[in-house]
Motif scaffolding. Structure first.
Motif, short mmCIF file in Angstrom:
data_model
loop_
_atom_site.label_atom_id
_atom_site.label_comp_id
_atom_site.label_asym_id
_atom_site.label_seq_id
_atom_site.Cartn_x
_atom_site.Cartn_y
_atom_site.Cartn_z
N PRO A 116 0.81 -1.22 0.00
CA PRO A 116 0.00 0.00 0.00
C PRO A 116 0.85 1.27 0.00
O PRO A 116 0.52 2.24 -0.70
N GLU A 117 1.92 1.29 0.76
CA GLU A 117 2.78 2.48 0.80
C GLU A 117 3.41 2.74 -0.57
O GLU A 117 3.42 3.88 -1.07
N GLN A 118 3.90 1.69 -1.21
CA GLN A 118 4.52 1.84 -2.52
C GLN A 118 3.48 2.24 -3.58
O GLN A 118 3.75 3.09 -4.43
N GLY A 119 2.31 1.61 -3.51
CA GLY A 119 1.28 1.88 -4.49
C GLY A 119 0.78 3.31 -4.42
O GLY A 119 0.58 3.97 -5.45
N ILE A 120 0.55 3.83 -3.22
CA ILE A 120 0.05 5.19 -3.08
C ILE A 120 1.12 6.20 -3.47
O ILE A 120 0.84 7.23 -4.09
N GLU A 121 2.38 5.90 -3.14
CA GLU A 121 3.46 6.79 -3.57
C GLU A 121 3.55 6.83 -5.09
O GLU A 121 3.72 7.90 -5.70
N SER A 122 3.39 5.67 -5.73
CA SER A 122 3.37 5.61 -7.19
C SER A 122 2.18 6.38 -7.75
O SER A 122 2.30 7.10 -8.76
N MET A 123 1.03 6.26 -7.08
CA MET A 123 -0.17 6.98 -7.50
C MET A 123 0.07 8.48 -7.49
O MET A 123 -0.25 9.18 -8.47
N ILE A 124 0.64 8.99 -6.42
CA ILE A 124 0.85 10.44 -6.31
C ILE A 124 1.87 10.91 -7.35
O ILE A 124 1.72 11.98 -7.95
N ASN A 125 2.90 10.11 -7.59
CA ASN A 125 3.86 10.47 -8.64
C ASN A 125 3.18 10.55 -10.00
O ASN A 125 3.46 11.46 -10.80
N ASP A 126 2.31 9.59 -10.27
CA ASP A 126 1.59 9.60 -11.55
C ASP A 126 0.67 10.82 -11.65
O ASP A 126 0.53 11.43 -12.73
N LEU A 127 0.00 11.18 -10.55
CA LEU A 127 -0.87 12.35 -10.56
C LEU A 127 -0.06 13.62 -10.83
O LEU A 127 -0.52 14.52 -11.55
N GLU A 128 1.13 13.70 -10.27
CA GLU A 128 1.99 14.86 -10.51
C GLU A 128 2.32 14.99 -11.98
O GLU A 128 2.31 16.09 -12.55
N VAL A 129 2.62 13.86 -12.61
CA VAL A 129 2.92 13.88 -14.05
C VAL A 129 1.69 14.28 -14.85
O VAL A 129 1.76 15.05 -15.82
N THR A 130 0.53 13.79 -14.46
CA THR A 130 -0.71 14.03 -15.18
C THR A 130 -1.05 15.52 -15.23
O THR A 130 -1.49 16.04 -16.27
N ILE A 131 -0.90 16.22 -14.13
CA ILE A 131 -1.32 17.63 -14.08
C ILE A 131 -0.21 18.59 -14.51
O ILE A 131 -0.43 19.80 -14.54
N ARG A 132 0.93 18.07 -14.84
CA ARG A 132 2.04 18.93 -15.22
C ARG A 132 1.74 19.67 -16.51
O ARG A 132 1.16 19.13 -17.42
#
Length: 419
Positions: free
Chosen positions: A403-419
């Motif tokens: 869960p920790e790795q998955g949510i960290e990956s999720m937030i990284n992906d969201l950062e890329v998405t809104i860039r």
């Protein structure tokens, strides 16, 4: 689909418009002719067709042509057709997609039109009303809410003594009590699937979303249409993923191929999905109860969406046609009782509180959660964000990421998405 991706569609997908010419603006008997695009399938389509037919029969000035479009490329075709001034007069849109359409300048603001025909946005559930208002204007009219709920096989639950005198499930409203309810079902029915839900996909996303907001999670994004900040609470996001994950393997079998068929065949004690299943199970003559998820954590929150009606822009139109479009939209929103036959919750509390709705089987058992649905943030990034979140949750539930790795990956992906 983000704003950038929608722009790409405008440039690259115009070939889809072949055969999409506007129909005549009037019928042979002089009625205003309006094209109404829908994306419904299954039982939903039949109920909407009945509403349209009733409207056409209720007066002799306007005729609405209901046109079914394929769901998979519905929004692509809608965007390209409207951009080419060949779009429909009225169209269905999920609430989460409306901000993207507004940002592309493809929708008509409805404030003045609504006032002209007497449609009051205050008559809708407050959370729905807020979801419809984008940068100070209403661009869509909600016709329902469709929350994520539980379907339980009532025969199997009764055999396990898990129903009360009213035939509703007996669930202790705590995180542990909720798990124990399904563990108790497994003890009595070891040969049945306790919870039918996929290991990946939208239903896992819906469950996580509801759990996250019940735990007190903050919005995923700040309130900004095109330049939001990521405001997700990472710690709570992990806790919500951990709770959902705790059901997999022990209570939920991994990789169920077809949860719907498993439930409909009587081989599952319960199914987690949206309210559109109500009409399906009724017609299948399946013994079931349909209930909302209980409040297991600090906040009362539910996951759900809304079908809305929009008026796409057109270069050449008249005040008379615009009013006719709005009058039809008002008619559909007022006929929520008929639309509720499909399982959806009407968008107006007045209809839900009516004796006619309260006497409908199943729907009144879950309609009380309508005010607590947490709708997606009003940003053009909601669609790609949902993909980012779902992809990370899929990895967590499959055991490939913690869960920790998955949510960290999720937030990284969201950062890329809104860039």
């Amino acid at each position: 689909m983000s704003g950038t991706r929608l722009s790409f569609v405008l440039v690259c997908a115009l070939f889809l418009l072949t055969g999409c010419n506007e129909t005549e603006q009037t019928t042979s008997d002089g009625r205003i002719s309006l094209d109404y695009w829908v994306l419904f399938g299954g039982g939903d389509l039949g109920y909407m067709q009945d509403i349209v037919q009733d409207y056409n029969n209720s007066q002799d000035e306007v005729y609405v042509n209901i046109i079914l479009q394929d769901f998979d490329d519905y929004y692509t075709k809608l965007v390209t057709s409207v951009a080419a001034n060949r779009g429909p007069d009225i169209a269905v849109s999920h609430a989460a997609i409306v901000p993207e359409l507004v940002n592309q300048g493809l929708t008509t603001p409805l404030n003045d039109l609504a006032e002209d025909v007497g449609l009051d946005f205050d008559s809708f559930y407050e959370n729905l009303q807020e979801a419809m208002e984008i940068e100070g204007a209403y661009h869509a009219v909600p016709i329902d809410s469709h929350p994520f709920i539980m379907y339980i096989n009532s025969d199997l639950a009764d055999e396990a003594n898990l129903l009360d005198e009213e035939g509703l499930p007996i669930i202790e409203e705590t995180p542990e009590g909720f798990r124990q309810f399904f563990m108790d079902a497994m003890e009595v029915h070891p040969d049945k699937t306790s919870i039918a839900i996929p290991t990946n996909g939208h239903d896992v996303y819906r469950w996580w979303w509801m759990t996250y907001f019940q735990m007190g999670g903050t919005p995923i994004f700040s309130d900004d249409l095109t330049n939001p900040e990521i405001t997700i609470d990472q710690e709570i996001a992990v806790e919500a993923a951990e709770y959902v994950l705790s059901f997999y393997g022990e209570i939920i079998p991994m990789h169920i191929s077809d949860p719907y068929e498993t439930f409909q065949s009587g081989n599952a004690f319960s199914l987690f999905t949206g309210v559109w299943g109500t009409g399906i199970w009724e017609s299948a003559d399946l013994p079931f109860v349909a209930v909302p998820f209980p409040q297991l954590f600090e906040e009362e929150a539910a996951q759900g969406g809304s079908h809305t009606l929009i008026i796409p822009i057109k270069e050449e139109t008249t005040d008379e046609r615009q009013r006719a479009k709005m009058e039809f939209i008002e008619y559909v929103s007022d006929n929520g009782l008929e639309w509720a036959e499909a399982g959806h919750i009407p968008s107006k509390p007045e209809i839900v509180e009516s004796s006619e709705f309260q006497e409908m089987p199943y729907r009144s058992d879950y309609a009380n959660i309508a005010p607590y649905i947490v709708y997606p943030d009003q940003t053009i990034y909601q669609s790609p964000a949902e993909t980012d979140i779902s992809r990370s949750l899929d990895e967590i539930m499959a055991g490939r990421l913690t869960p920790e790795q998955g949510i960290e990956s999720m937030i990284n992906d969201l950062e890329v998405t809104i860039r």
